[in-house]
Motif scaffolding. Sequence first.
Motif, PDB file in Angstrom:
ATOM      1  N   THR A 184      11.883  -9.425  -1.955  1.00  0.00           N
ATOM      2  CA  THR A 184      10.616  -8.806  -1.502  1.00  0.00           C
ATOM      3  C   THR A 184       9.564  -8.736  -2.716  1.00  0.00           C
ATOM      4  O   THR A 184       8.368  -9.225  -2.474  1.00  0.00           O
ATOM      5  N   GLY A 185      10.126  -8.421  -3.949  1.00  0.00           N
ATOM      6  CA  GLY A 185       9.270  -8.120  -5.162  1.00  0.00           C
ATOM      7  C   GLY A 185       8.469  -9.474  -5.511  1.00  0.00           C
ATOM      8  O   GLY A 185       7.273  -9.532  -5.599  1.00  0.00           O
ATOM      9  N   LYS A 186       9.303 -10.746  -5.061  1.00  0.00           N
ATOM     10  CA  LYS A 186       8.603 -11.886  -5.495  1.00  0.00           C
ATOM     11  C   LYS A 186       7.345 -12.066  -4.666  1.00  0.00           C
ATOM     12  O   LYS A 186       6.215 -12.789  -5.152  1.00  0.00           O
ATOM     13  N   TYR A 187       7.553 -11.684  -3.302  1.00  0.00           N
ATOM     14  CA  TYR A 187       6.446 -12.181  -2.336  1.00  0.00           C
ATOM     15  C   TYR A 187       5.248 -11.126  -2.807  1.00  0.00           C
ATOM     16  O   TYR A 187       3.986 -11.294  -2.768  1.00  0.00           O
ATOM     17  N   LEU A 188       5.777  -9.735  -3.120  1.00  0.00           N
ATOM     18  CA  LEU A 188       4.850  -8.524  -3.205  1.00  0.00           C
ATOM     19  C   LEU A 188       3.811  -8.960  -4.355  1.00  0.00           C
ATOM     20  O   LEU A 188       2.826  -8.619  -4.471  1.00  0.00           O
ATOM     21  N   SER A 189       4.511  -9.714  -5.551  1.00  0.00           N
ATOM     22  CA  SER A 189       3.707  -9.767  -6.744  1.00  0.00           C
ATOM     23  C   SER A 189       2.465 -11.000  -6.414  1.00  0.00           C
ATOM     24  O   SER A 189       1.433 -10.762  -6.965  1.00  0.00           O
ATOM     25  N   GLN A 190       2.662 -11.654  -5.360  1.00  0.00           N
ATOM     26  CA  GLN A 190       1.496 -12.391  -4.877  1.00  0.00           C
ATOM     27  C   GLN A 190       0.507 -11.615  -4.393  1.00  0.00           C
ATOM     28  O   GLN A 190      -0.794 -11.575  -4.565  1.00  0.00           O
ATOM     29  N   LYS A 191       0.700 -10.415  -3.562  1.00  0.00           N
ATOM     30  CA  LYS A 191      -0.162  -9.534  -3.075  1.00  0.00           C
ATOM     31  C   LYS A 191      -0.817  -8.721  -4.051  1.00  0.00           C
ATOM     32  O   LYS A 191      -1.994  -8.230  -3.806  1.00  0.00           O
ATOM     33  N   THR A 229      14.162   0.246  -5.891  1.00  0.00           N
ATOM     34  CA  THR A 229      13.411   1.173  -5.363  1.00  0.00           C
ATOM     35  C   THR A 229      12.128   1.517  -6.323  1.00  0.00           C
ATOM     36  O   THR A 229      12.427   1.175  -7.515  1.00  0.00           O
ATOM     37  N   GLY A 230      11.152   2.162  -5.861  1.00  0.00           N
ATOM     38  CA  GLY A 230       9.872   2.598  -6.774  1.00  0.00           C
ATOM     39  C   GLY A 230       8.553   2.332  -6.115  1.00  0.00           C
ATOM     40  O   GLY A 230       8.452   1.775  -5.142  1.00  0.00           O
ATOM     41  N   SER A 231       7.585   2.184  -7.114  1.00  0.00           N
ATOM     42  CA  SER A 231       6.040   1.651  -6.562  1.00  0.00           C
ATOM     43  C   SER A 231       6.264   0.260  -6.125  1.00  0.00           C
ATOM     44  O   SER A 231       7.239  -0.566  -6.749  1.00  0.00           O
ATOM     45  N   PRO A 232       5.366  -0.252  -5.562  1.00  0.00           N
ATOM     46  CA  PRO A 232       5.122  -1.828  -5.374  1.00  0.00           C
ATOM     47  C   PRO A 232       5.286  -2.626  -6.654  1.00  0.00           C
ATOM     48  O   PRO A 232       6.220  -3.478  -6.704  1.00  0.00           O
ATOM     49  N   ALA A 233       4.656  -2.165  -7.633  1.00  0.00           N
ATOM     50  CA  ALA A 233       4.735  -2.685  -9.063  1.00  0.00           C
ATOM     51  C   ALA A 233       6.150  -2.693  -9.404  1.00  0.00           C
ATOM     52  O   ALA A 233       6.565  -3.911 -10.132  1.00  0.00           O
ATOM     53  N   ASP A 234       6.859  -1.562  -9.552  1.00  0.00           N
ATOM     54  CA  ASP A 234       8.415  -1.526  -9.902  1.00  0.00           C
ATOM     55  C   ASP A 234       9.128  -2.654  -9.076  1.00  0.00           C
ATOM     56  O   ASP A 234       9.910  -3.179  -9.661  1.00  0.00           O
ATOM     57  N   ASN A 276       0.849  -1.396  -0.136  1.00  0.00           N
ATOM     58  CA  ASN A 276       0.010  -0.088   0.229  1.00  0.00           C
ATOM     59  C   ASN A 276       0.954   1.343  -0.162  1.00  0.00           C
ATOM     60  O   ASN A 276       0.413   2.374   0.010  1.00  0.00           O
ATOM     61  N   ALA A 277       2.154   1.017   0.172  1.00  0.00           N
ATOM     62  CA  ALA A 277       2.959   2.154  -0.014  1.00  0.00           C
ATOM     63  C   ALA A 277       3.171   3.019  -1.366  1.00  0.00           C
ATOM     64  O   ALA A 277       2.802   2.518  -2.320  1.00  0.00           O
ATOM     65  N   ASP A 278       3.360   4.185  -1.292  1.00  0.00           N
ATOM     66  CA  ASP A 278       3.388   4.955  -2.690  1.00  0.00           C
ATOM     67  C   ASP A 278       4.910   4.670  -3.285  1.00  0.00           C
ATOM     68  O   ASP A 278       5.100   4.477  -4.434  1.00  0.00           O
ATOM     69  N   HIS A 279       5.701   4.309  -2.409  1.00  0.00           N
ATOM     70  CA  HIS A 279       7.112   4.434  -2.640  1.00  0.00           C
ATOM     71  C   HIS A 279       7.884   3.365  -1.634  1.00  0.00           C
ATOM     72  O   HIS A 279       7.538   3.521  -0.525  1.00  0.00           O
ATOM     73  N   VAL A 280       8.470   2.445  -2.449  1.00  0.00           N
ATOM     74  CA  VAL A 280       9.150   1.518  -1.487  1.00  0.00           C
ATOM     75  C   VAL A 280      10.870   1.503  -1.772  1.00  0.00           C
ATOM     76  O   VAL A 280      11.222   1.684  -2.890  1.00  0.00           O
ATOM     77  N   ILE A 281      11.472   1.491  -0.868  1.00  0.00           N
ATOM     78  CA  ILE A 281      12.889   0.980  -0.896  1.00  0.00           C
ATOM     79  C   ILE A 281      13.151  -0.334  -0.500  1.00  0.00           C
ATOM     80  O   ILE A 281      13.081  -0.398   0.927  1.00  0.00           O
TER      81      ILE A 281
END
Length: 233
Positions: free
Chosen positions: A224-231, A210-215, A189-194
Amino acid sequence: MDQLRKNYAATDTARADGIGASDFSYNTGSLACPRCEGTRRITLDVQFLPDVDIVCPDCDGSRYAPEAAKYLRRDISLPALLQCTVREAMDHTEDLPSVCRKLTKLEELGLGYLTLGEASPALSGGEAQRLKLVSQMNRDQTGTVFVLDEPSVGLHALDVQTLLRVFDKLAAKGATVTVIEHDLHLIVNADHVIDLGLLEDNPGSEVIATGSPADITRNPDSLTGKYLSQKLE
Ligand SMILES: [Zn+2]
């Protein structure tokens, strides 16, 4: 507490006995438990062993002398009210707008389960952070930066949603909210992730993406990106 003490002092019984708001203070008032002096705990001196800290057996941790139970407001005494959770206390204080407003804010922050008389050292780090946010929610926050260290610790998934609404409110008031988190709900739900993490050939903390969750999900180096993509699906 100030408001509650005033309202208890305004009851007929208290007035008849000449009991004022200051008497209802568990720190200095005449109704404070004389044994623990309102601290709710006493230290037992056990011979040959380190001192033992226990809940005061006289007041059972209520901080008040038995006489305090005599002063009722809407059928509940102040010591009994302080043993209520925030949610329960809201029912007993409906007629006190300023008290009820504060309790509602606590409830909105997902702290409705806390006991009113809870000593602040007993709160978890996440709870203490959320408690501090209560006083900030309705102020103009232009130019303010909040830095929170794992505020979701110990929270149920539903309460994480509540916390997200609080962050949205603070942001809408002009604040920048920086959160150090592992919770994927918060991150997504963040606008920007580091994304800070470990690379195989570098054991230190590194900025991975860095970037949006989609980035972040598009970065092959980011675990983190691997798990975020499931969300995000
Ligand atoms: Zn006591």
